[in-house]
Scaffold this motif. Structure first.
Motif, PDB file in Angstrom:
ATOM      1  N   ASN A 171       0.842  -1.194   0.000  1.00 36.57           N
ATOM      2  CA  ASN A 171       0.000   0.000   0.000  1.00 36.57           C
ATOM      3  C   ASN A 171       0.877   1.244   0.000  1.00 36.57           C
ATOM      4  N   PRO A 172       1.251   1.723  -1.172  1.00 27.43           N
ATOM      5  CA  PRO A 172       2.127   2.892  -1.230  1.00 27.43           C
ATOM      6  C   PRO A 172       1.515   4.119  -0.564  1.00 27.43           C
ATOM      7  N   ASP A 173       0.186   4.151  -0.498  1.00 25.66           N
ATOM      8  CA  ASP A 173      -0.531   5.271   0.111  1.00 25.66           C
ATOM      9  C   ASP A 173      -1.129   4.852   1.462  1.00 25.66           C
ATOM     10  N   LEU A 174      -0.387   4.108   2.243  1.00 26.16           N
ATOM     11  CA  LEU A 174      -0.905   3.553   3.495  1.00 26.16           C
ATOM     12  C   LEU A 174      -1.512   4.621   4.415  1.00 26.16           C
ATOM     13  N   PRO A 175      -0.866   5.780   4.637  1.00 20.07           N
ATOM     14  CA  PRO A 175      -1.495   6.777   5.507  1.00 20.07           C
ATOM     15  C   PRO A 175      -2.876   7.219   5.014  1.00 20.07           C
ATOM     16  N   ALA A 176      -3.026   7.397   3.713  1.00 24.26           N
ATOM     17  CA  ALA A 176      -4.332   7.793   3.180  1.00 24.26           C
ATOM     18  C   ALA A 176      -5.376   6.712   3.442  1.00 24.26           C
ATOM     19  N   ARG A 177      -4.981   5.475   3.310  1.00 23.01           N
ATOM     20  CA  ARG A 177      -5.926   4.372   3.575  1.00 23.01           C
ATOM     21  C   ARG A 177      -6.319   4.341   5.051  1.00 23.01           C
ATOM     22  N   PHE A 178      -5.343   4.574   5.937  1.00 22.14           N
ATOM     23  CA  PHE A 178      -5.666   4.625   7.357  1.00 22.14           C
ATOM     24  C   PHE A 178      -6.614   5.797   7.652  1.00 22.14           C
ATOM     25  N   ARG A 179      -6.340   6.944   7.064  1.00 27.81           N
ATOM     26  CA  ARG A 179      -7.169   8.131   7.327  1.00 27.81           C
ATOM     27  C   ARG A 179      -8.617   7.901   6.905  1.00 27.81           C
ATOM     28  N   HIS A 180      -8.819   7.240   5.764  1.00 28.13           N
ATOM     29  CA  HIS A 180     -10.156   7.071   5.209  1.00 28.13           C
ATOM     30  C   HIS A 180     -10.764   5.703   5.512  1.00 28.13           C
ATOM     31  N   ASN A 181     -10.067   4.928   6.365  1.00 28.24           N
ATOM     32  CA  ASN A 181     -10.549   3.589   6.712  1.00 28.24           C
ATOM     33  C   ASN A 181     -10.823   2.762   5.456  1.00 28.24           C
ATOM     34  N   ALA A 182      -9.934   2.891   4.484  1.00 31.70           N
ATOM     35  CA  ALA A 182     -10.085   2.188   3.210  1.00 31.70           C
ATOM     36  C   ALA A 182      -9.473   0.792   3.307  1.00 31.70           C
ATOM     37  N   PRO A 183      -9.939  -0.134   2.511  1.00 33.90           N
ATOM     38  CA  PRO A 183      -9.356  -1.489   2.527  1.00 33.90           C
ATOM     39  C   PRO A 183      -7.903  -1.458   2.063  1.00 33.90           C
ATOM     40  N   LEU A 184      -7.132  -2.431   2.548  1.00 28.08           N
ATOM     41  CA  LEU A 184      -5.723  -2.524   2.202  1.00 28.08           C
ATOM     42  C   LEU A 184      -5.498  -3.561   1.111  1.00 28.08           C
ATOM     43  N   ASN A 185      -4.555  -3.267   0.214  1.00 35.47           N
ATOM     44  CA  ASN A 185      -4.090  -4.293  -0.723  1.00 35.47           C
ATOM     45  C   ASN A 185      -3.386  -5.389   0.057  1.00 35.47           C
ATOM     46  N   GLU A 186      -3.463  -6.607  -0.430  1.00 37.02           N
ATOM     47  CA  GLU A 186      -2.725  -7.720   0.175  1.00 37.02           C
ATOM     48  C   GLU A 186      -1.351  -7.828  -0.476  1.00 37.02           C
ATOM     49  N   TRP A 187      -0.348  -8.117   0.330  1.00 35.30           N
ATOM     50  CA  TRP A 187       1.001  -8.249  -0.222  1.00 35.30           C
ATOM     51  C   TRP A 187       1.222  -9.641  -0.796  1.00 35.30           C
ATOM     52  N   ASP A 188       2.161  -9.696  -1.717  1.00 37.39           N
ATOM     53  CA  ASP A 188       2.567 -10.958  -2.343  1.00 37.39           C
ATOM     54  C   ASP A 188       3.970 -11.268  -1.849  1.00 37.39           C
ATOM     55  N   SER A 189       4.078 -12.185  -0.901  1.00 34.24           N
ATOM     56  CA  SER A 189       5.379 -12.455  -0.278  1.00 34.24           C
ATOM     57  C   SER A 189       6.384 -13.049  -1.255  1.00 34.24           C
ATOM     58  N   SER A 190       5.917 -13.619  -2.363  1.00 33.55           N
ATOM     59  CA  SER A 190       6.854 -14.197  -3.329  1.00 33.55           C
ATOM     60  C   SER A 190       7.657 -13.128  -4.048  1.00 33.55           C
ATOM     61  N   THR A 191       7.227 -11.860  -3.958  1.00 33.18           N
ATOM     62  CA  THR A 191       7.942 -10.775  -4.627  1.00 33.18           C
ATOM     63  C   THR A 191       8.650  -9.843  -3.628  1.00 33.18           C
ATOM     64  N   PHE A 192       8.769 -10.276  -2.376  1.00 31.70           N
ATOM     65  CA  PHE A 192       9.429  -9.424  -1.382  1.00 31.70           C
ATOM     66  C   PHE A 192      10.877  -9.120  -1.760  1.00 31.70           C
ATOM     67  N   TYR A 193      11.617 -10.156  -2.197  1.00 34.89           N
ATOM     68  CA  TYR A 193      13.060 -10.019  -2.368  1.00 34.89           C
ATOM     69  C   TYR A 193      13.462 -10.272  -3.822  1.00 34.89           C
ATOM     70  N   GLY A 194      14.129  -9.300  -4.408  1.00 29.61           N
ATOM     71  CA  GLY A 194      14.622  -9.455  -5.769  1.00 29.61           C
ATOM     72  C   GLY A 194      13.515  -9.276  -6.801  1.00 29.61           C
ATOM     73  N   GLY A 195      13.946  -9.206  -8.069  1.00 28.90           N
ATOM     74  CA  GLY A 195      12.979  -9.095  -9.144  1.00 28.90           C
ATOM     75  C   GLY A 195      12.932  -7.694  -9.746  1.00 28.90           C
ATOM     76  N   ASP A 196      11.782  -7.378 -10.344  1.00 33.58           N
ATOM     77  CA  ASP A 196      11.627  -6.109 -11.049  1.00 33.58           C
ATOM     78  C   ASP A 196      10.516  -5.300 -10.399  1.00 33.58           C
ATOM     79  N   GLU A 197       9.737  -4.568 -11.202  1.00 32.43           N
ATOM     80  CA  GLU A 197       8.697  -3.704 -10.650  1.00 32.43           C
ATOM     81  C   GLU A 197       7.514  -4.476 -10.093  1.00 32.43           C
ATOM     82  N   ARG A 198       7.367  -5.737 -10.491  1.00 39.35           N
ATOM     83  CA  ARG A 198       6.245  -6.536  -9.996  1.00 39.35           C
ATOM     84  C   ARG A 198       6.386  -6.762  -8.493  1.00 39.35           C
ATOM     85  N   GLY A 199       5.343  -6.415  -7.766  1.00 42.93           N
ATOM     86  CA  GLY A 199       5.396  -6.519  -6.315  1.00 42.93           C
ATOM     87  C   GLY A 199       6.267  -5.460  -5.671  1.00 42.93           C
TER      88      GLY A 199
END
Length: 369
Positions: free
Chosen positions: A330-358
């Motif tokens: 959630n690149p805009d996490l503070p905005a989501r917290f402020r507006h009580n908006a749902p959060l995107n789910e993370w993809d742990s397979s893309t945590f380390y290494g790779g390109d822009e995906r994840g």
């Protein structure tokens, strides 16, 4: 939530006024250039997207070639790395954000293939961390780390110099301050804790001797940045990388007292880690020992939801809260917290290494709307 939301009250951290109390925790993502460990444009975009945090604490960054423990992690010891990080800080500042750099030496959590001239990784004592692993290339997968060699006493000043130089380079790269990495089983944490530090010289044995190197590093960094722009991260009951201490209340309460005497701006405490914790839930006795001895800002970290962060700030259990994996997705996490908006789910397979995906392709709230 309205403007009275405690997470959106401004906070003075050192001599900086933060617009909110939502901190982006340091997150290893292993996306530096494969040659030279240099931050690139994709790293600048990643941090720019997250500039809504009250403060970004950038990922762990090795202060020397010896300090490297994983493939594709960035450094802050070469001119090209300084230039790469300058792209990042420029992008964050243009977006209205603040950013600190986390200074890192991995110690024994490395491998000869990652070390200069294939050398053996260093540590306070020649103790192999059981179960600890790293990766040395895109194709290697996870590999066990070997038994390290113990640093000689006369090598210790060079470790301090590596942190000092890293702090100076971070200033040239345009950061707003630095955080010293003394957590998660890396070098300074290895010196702090009784089970990994079995030395018999001035840097081990008694508690005061175990604290000596971390405190000397803090003083060296403060010489560069001053107390108001210097922080530190600790993980007093984290078990990641085979870490434990016989009396964390005494160890970290005493460490906090010394840090308070130096006067650094903040301490970030990993209270509960997804990578392993020796206590179930939050180690309140250790937290209380740190809070009672350290009078400046306390950043709580570890599995916080926004509602739990609000509650703990309101109750005075922390001053600010840092978030890791929620900021990945959630690149805009503070905005989501402020507006009580749902959060995107993370993809742990893309945590380390790779390109822009994840990495830079998680949608912001505006894009979703």
């Amino acid at each position: 939530m309205d403007n009275q939301d405690v997470l959106f009250r401004s906070f003075t951290l050192g001599d900086m006024t933060l617009r909110n109390r939502i901190i982006m925790a340091p997150l290893t993502r292993s996306r530096a250039a494969q040659t030279g460990d240099i931050p690139t444009d994709i790293n600048a975009e990643y941090y720019r997207q997250r500039a809504g945090a009250g403060l970004i604490i950038a990922e762990a960054t090795q202060v020397s070639p010896q300090g490297k423990g994983y493939a594709f992690t960035p450094g802050i010891h070469s001119e090209n790395q300084v230039a790469g990080w300058h792209k990042v800080t420029t992008a964050v500042h243009k977006a209205g954000g603040r950013i600190h750099l986390q200074l890192w030496h991995v110690g024994r959590i490395s491998h000869p293939e990652l070390q200069p001239n294939g050398e053996t990784p260093v540590a306070p004592s020649a103790i192999k961390p059981q179960g600890a692993q790293t990766f040395i290339s895109a194709d290697s997968g996870m590999v066990d780390v070997p038994e390290p060699r113990a640093l000689a006493t006369d090598e210790i000043p060079s470790i301090i110099d590596q942190f000092r130089q890293g702090a100076e380079n971070a200033k040239r790269a345009g950061f707003d301050g630095v955080e010293i990495h003394a957590a998660n089983g890396y070098l300074l944490d290895q010196f702090l804790r009784s089970e990994s530090n079995q030395r018999t010289d001035a840097y081990g044995g008694s508690l005061e001797s175990r604290l000596r190197l971390p405190l000397e590093v803090v003083n060296a960094v403060v010489d560069v940045w001053g107390t108001e722009r210097t922080g530190i991260r600790v993980s007093p009951t984290g078990s990641f990388n085979d870490m434990r201490d016989t009396d964390p209340v005494e160890t970290y309460g005493t460490f906090a007292k010394h840090l308070n005497e130096i006067g650094i701006a903040y301490i970030e405490v990993v209270e509960d880690s997804f990578q392993g914790n020796l206590e179930k839930g939050r180690p309140q006795a250790v937290i209380d020992a740190i809070r009672s001895n350290f009078k400046r800002a306390y950043i709580g970290n570890g599995h916080y939801t926004d509602s739990e962060a609000r509650q703990r700030v309101e109750e005075g259990l922390c001053d600010l809260a840092s978030f890791g994996r929620p900021f990945i997705a959630n690149p805009d996490l503070p905005a989501r917290f402020r507006h009580n908006a749902p959060l995107n789910e993370w993809d742990s397979s893309t945590f380390y290494g790779g390109d822009e995906r994840g990495y830079t392709d998680y949608p912001a709230l505006n894009a979703e709307q």
